[in-house]
Enzyme design. Sequence first.
Site, short mmCIF file in Angstrom:
data_model
loop_
_atom_site.label_atom_id
_atom_site.label_comp_id
_atom_site.label_asym_id
_atom_site.label_seq_id
_atom_site.Cartn_x
_atom_site.Cartn_y
_atom_site.Cartn_z
N GLU A 136 0.83 -1.20 0.00
CA GLU A 136 0.00 0.00 0.00
C GLU A 136 0.86 1.26 0.00
O GLU A 136 1.62 1.48 0.95
CB GLU A 136 -0.91 0.03 1.23
CG GLU A 136 -1.77 1.27 1.30
CD GLU A 136 -2.61 1.33 2.57
OE1 GLU A 136 -3.61 2.08 2.58
OE2 GLU A 136 -2.26 0.64 3.55
N ASP A 171 -6.00 2.53 -1.54
CA ASP A 171 -6.66 3.36 -0.54
C ASP A 171 -6.99 4.71 -1.18
O ASP A 171 -6.09 5.49 -1.48
CB ASP A 171 -5.74 3.54 0.67
CG ASP A 171 -6.44 4.21 1.84
OD1 ASP A 171 -7.25 5.13 1.61
OD2 ASP A 171 -6.17 3.83 2.99
N GLN A 197 -9.88 0.74 -0.01
CA GLN A 197 -10.24 1.41 1.23
C GLN A 197 -10.68 2.85 0.93
O GLN A 197 -10.31 3.42 -0.11
CB GLN A 197 -9.06 1.42 2.20
CG GLN A 197 -8.70 0.02 2.72
CD GLN A 197 -7.50 0.03 3.64
OE1 GLN A 197 -6.59 0.84 3.49
NE2 GLN A 197 -7.49 -0.88 4.60
N GLU A 233 -11.83 2.81 6.28
CA GLU A 233 -10.66 3.07 7.13
C GLU A 233 -10.57 4.58 7.37
O GLU A 233 -9.71 5.27 6.84
CB GLU A 233 -9.37 2.55 6.49
CG GLU A 233 -8.21 2.56 7.48
CD GLU A 233 -6.88 2.21 6.83
OE1 GLU A 233 -6.03 1.62 7.53
OE2 GLU A 233 -6.68 2.52 5.65
#
Length: 252
Positions: A136, A171, A197, A233
């Site tokens: 990530e 993300d 996310q 998140e």
Amino acid sequence: MTRFSANLGFLWNDLPLPEAIRAAKDSGFHAVECHWPYETDASEIKAALEDTGLTMLGLNTLRGDVSAGENGLSALPGRQAEARAAIDLAIEYADAVDAAAIHVMAGKATGPKAHAVFLENLAYAADRTRRIILIEPLNRHDAPGYFLETTTQASGIIAELAISNLKLMFDCYHVGRSEGDVITRLTDLFLIVGHIQIASVPYRRQPDHGELHYPSIFSAISELGWRRPIGAEYKPDGPTEGSLGWMHQYTR
């Protein structure tokens, strides 16, 4: 209907993890994920997952010496033994709770030696488990000095290793802060994405705040064919239960 996973690193983080799992179920989440669950006995997590019928989507490898500012170990030259011990621990815990994925944290590093070490440790991790190994990129504002900064860098590593269970954690918050153009980046990278996310930009609150237009993002995700839960998140701006209004319109 869009499905969501509660990231228990931020949501209900005032509760013990088994209780947080049950709270996520009661609030309508379809799965959970966490950051570093290792202080909780895996049998307690497994029992809570079985009681609720939720799936654990993922967990992170240990960061190292947090008091010294460490944020992962796997791209740190000379720290391979510690990095692989953290990977082994994550795999053992993931096996115990049947987590779908393991996020291997790179840490703060730069340069060709760090790149080579990260690839070696990722290959080690992917060879040790059938579970998805995630990497990530973290934005430079929240994680200055982190080795993995952009989706371009991450996709290059995934292409270089060409390992079937190595995937990108996309993300939207980090991409929005570092790169922008979130829908285009997600579309371009979709074939290597292992998890998605969300959080608002720039303050990482619930996704009905901030600069990103999540109705458009959720529509794009659906059109791309994503059918797994999307990871929530974000850091609630109050009690977690009071921050969930955004989700109910998508899960009715």
